[in-house]
Design a protein around this motif. Structure first.
Motif, PDB file in Angstrom:
ATOM      1  N   HIS A  48       0.729  -1.454  -0.143  1.00 39.05           N
ATOM      2  CA  HIS A  48      -0.159  -0.129  -0.010  1.00 39.05           C
ATOM      3  C   HIS A  48       0.711   1.367   0.076  1.00 39.05           C
ATOM      4  N   PHE A  49       1.774   1.296   0.834  1.00 37.30           N
ATOM      5  CA  PHE A  49       2.869   2.458   0.689  1.00 37.30           C
ATOM      6  C   PHE A  49       3.568   2.532  -0.375  1.00 37.30           C
ATOM      7  N   ALA A  50       4.051   1.394  -1.075  1.00 38.39           N
ATOM      8  CA  ALA A  50       4.711   1.527  -2.357  1.00 38.39           C
ATOM      9  C   ALA A  50       3.726   2.109  -3.384  1.00 38.39           C
ATOM     10  N   GLU A  51       2.522   1.741  -3.315  1.00 40.37           N
ATOM     11  CA  GLU A  51       1.745   2.303  -4.512  1.00 40.37           C
ATOM     12  C   GLU A  51       1.497   3.521  -4.277  1.00 40.37           C
ATOM     13  N   ARG A  52       1.167   4.272  -2.795  1.00 42.04           N
ATOM     14  CA  ARG A  52       0.996   5.587  -2.635  1.00 42.04           C
ATOM     15  C   ARG A  52       2.067   6.544  -2.958  1.00 42.04           C
ATOM     16  N   GLY A  94       4.073   5.850  -5.441  1.00 45.68           N
ATOM     17  CA  GLY A  94       4.073   5.810  -6.766  1.00 45.68           C
ATOM     18  C   GLY A  94       5.455   4.969  -7.340  1.00 45.68           C
ATOM     19  N   LEU A  95       5.844   4.015  -6.508  1.00 49.06           N
ATOM     20  CA  LEU A  95       6.620   3.071  -6.642  1.00 49.06           C
ATOM     21  C   LEU A  95       6.209   2.083  -7.619  1.00 49.06           C
ATOM     22  N   ASP A  96       7.082   1.380  -8.293  1.00 51.18           N
ATOM     23  CA  ASP A  96       6.581   0.091  -9.231  1.00 51.18           C
ATOM     24  C   ASP A  96       6.770  -0.985  -8.221  1.00 51.18           C
ATOM     25  N   GLN A  97       5.430  -1.507  -7.888  1.00 55.25           N
ATOM     26  CA  GLN A  97       5.310  -2.574  -6.575  1.00 55.25           C
ATOM     27  C   GLN A  97       6.056  -3.896  -7.040  1.00 55.25           C
ATOM     28  N   GLN A  98       5.847  -4.273  -8.177  1.00 56.00           N
ATOM     29  CA  GLN A  98       6.422  -5.381  -8.612  1.00 56.00           C
ATOM     30  C   GLN A  98       8.166  -5.312  -8.383  1.00 56.00           C
ATOM     31  N   ARG A  99       8.600  -4.150  -9.015  1.00 57.32           N
ATOM     32  CA  ARG A  99      10.121  -3.936  -8.832  1.00 57.32           C
ATOM     33  C   ARG A  99      10.282  -3.838  -7.198  1.00 57.32           C
ATOM     34  N   VAL A 100       9.617  -3.386  -6.739  1.00 58.09           N
ATOM     35  CA  VAL A 100       9.916  -3.300  -4.891  1.00 58.09           C
ATOM     36  C   VAL A 100      10.126  -4.690  -4.542  1.00 58.09           C
ATOM     37  N   ASN A 157       4.524 -15.793  -2.486  1.00 63.30           N
ATOM     38  CA  ASN A 157       3.514 -16.604  -3.202  1.00 63.30           C
ATOM     39  C   ASN A 157       1.908 -15.543  -3.086  1.00 63.30           C
ATOM     40  N   ARG A 158       2.137 -14.419  -2.520  1.00 63.64           N
ATOM     41  CA  ARG A 158       0.816 -13.578  -2.771  1.00 63.64           C
ATOM     42  C   ARG A 158       1.008 -12.301  -3.281  1.00 63.64           C
ATOM     43  N   HIS A 159       2.225 -11.860  -3.559  1.00 62.31           N
ATOM     44  CA  HIS A 159       2.474 -10.506  -3.835  1.00 62.31           C
ATOM     45  C   HIS A 159       1.766 -10.516  -5.220  1.00 62.31           C
ATOM     46  N   LYS A 160       1.957 -11.148  -6.088  1.00 60.45           N
ATOM     47  CA  LYS A 160       1.281 -11.010  -7.500  1.00 60.45           C
ATOM     48  C   LYS A 160      -0.317 -10.632  -7.671  1.00 60.45           C
ATOM     49  N   THR A 161      -0.959 -11.450  -6.712  1.00 59.35           N
ATOM     50  CA  THR A 161      -2.372 -11.442  -6.785  1.00 59.35           C
ATOM     51  C   THR A 161      -2.982 -10.035  -5.779  1.00 59.35           C
ATOM     52  N   MET A 162      -2.050  -9.632  -4.827  1.00 57.17           N
ATOM     53  CA  MET A 162      -2.390  -8.494  -4.240  1.00 57.17           C
ATOM     54  C   MET A 162      -2.075  -7.521  -5.121  1.00 57.17           C
ATOM     55  N   ILE A 163      -1.083  -7.207  -5.805  1.00 57.46           N
ATOM     56  CA  ILE A 163      -0.843  -6.161  -6.635  1.00 57.46           C
ATOM     57  C   ILE A 163      -1.929  -6.057  -7.667  1.00 57.46           C
ATOM     58  N   ALA A 164      -2.458  -7.314  -7.987  1.00 56.02           N
ATOM     59  CA  ALA A 164      -3.595  -7.377  -9.052  1.00 56.02           C
ATOM     60  C   ALA A 164      -4.948  -7.136  -8.421  1.00 56.02           C
TER      61      ALA A 164
END
Length: 307
Positions: free
Chosen positions: A207-211, A213-219, A235-242
């Motif tokens: 959530h912080f990364a998104e706010r 303006g960072l690329d969440q996947q790269r983070v 195991n969960r970051h991809k679905t969370m970002i999506a």
């Protein structure tokens, strides 16, 4: 008479486990029982929904039965994987429960995440019938069940554990005796306490990364290589970002588990402030209509607060 029963039990314990009963064919139990069938064991199944039991036998063989008691007949080992304490009681000590069909010297293993009190209750009921008992909750989720890579935390005596261990290993990468009856459930509580904090931390980080303006996947690609890395992150970051949560371990079940943890903590006078807070956050997710969403949906709760 008691000596005769004990002798029969000891003789039975020396025999190799060849026939098992599996009670409960949910998202976990269905693939777990399948691994046993693939391993060449005779598997007798029961499920509250008969259609799923029939579908299981069509896929894996074995036989399905109308009651837990019927499924448990002639089984060396009976495995239970259902929803909560009351569900376990219904399929074990209730009318037509598995214990009424089990033979002297057989063994009952409960994979349900339940209370330590229930483990003690079942152990007492089993001992009255000269049946062994192990509480054996699992970790690894549906993916772990399907891949046969679960972690199993066991409570019971050495003899019963040694007898069951090889069979349980068909769907686990780690099967560990943690101590006497109830120790498996207490260890699973530790597991859920740790997961609650991890998932909330991951949700806040993304959530912080998104706010920011960072690329969440790269983070995640960067920080997952360091001290912040975890199973949840991997195991969960991809679905969370999506923002996709129609999968995985349901919030409703996590709240059930955390309720067990918090009740046990009150008895032990153990302080779980973060766990109690995350439990409330999951309550918010339920109010949002996310009772069946994956536990990683804590991120949607944070995003929802931005609306």
């Amino acid at each position: 008479m008691q000596g005769c029963h004990q002798q029969k039990r000891e003789q039975h314990m020396q025999e190799k486990i060849s026939t098992v009963a599996f009670i409960g064919l949910g998202v976990m139990g269905y693939p777990m029982a399948g691994h046993l069938a693939r391993a060449g064991l005779t598997v007798r199944v029961y499920n509250r929904s008969e259609g799923k039991a029939k579908a299981w036998t069509e896929q894996f063989g074995g036989s399905y039965h109308a009651t837990p008691a019927e499924a448990a007949q002639r089984a060396d080992l009976v495995l239970v994987c259902v929803g909560n304490d009351d569900d376990v009681r219904q399929v074990t000590t209730g009318e037509q429960g598995a214990l009424s069909g089990m033979q002297t010297g057989s063994l009952l293993v409960d994979h349900t995440t339940a209370s330590a009190d229930l483990a003690q209750e079942l152990d007492a009921a089993c001992r009255e019938r000269n049946i062994g008992f192990i509480d054996a909750p699992v970790s690894g989720g549906q993916q772990g069940a399907e891949n046969g890579t679960l972690t199993i935390m066991c409570g019971g005596n050495e003899a019963d554990f040694s007898r069951a261990e090889t069979t349980l290993a068909h769907y686990a990468r780690a099967v560990t005796l943690m101590g006497p009856v109830g120790s498996g459930q207490l260890t699973k509580m530790v597991n859920q306490i740790c997961i609650a904090g991890l998932v909330q931390g991951l949700a806040e980080g993304l959530h912080f990364a998104e706010r920011a303006g960072l690329d969440q996947q790269r983070v995640i690609d960067v920080i997952s290589k360091g001290a912040a890395g975890s199973w949840q992150m991997e195991n969960r970051h991809k679905t969370m970002i999506a923002d996709a949560y129609e999968h995985g371990f349901a919030v409703d079940w996590m709240r059930k588990d955390l309720g067990i943890c918090l009740e046990q903590a009150r008895r032990l006078q153990a302080r779980l402030p973060v766990t109690a807070l995350v439990d409330q956050f999951y309550g918010d997710v339920q109010v949002m209509g996310g009772g069946r969403w994956d536990t990683s949906s804590l991120l949607r709760r944070l995003r929802g607060h931005d609306d």
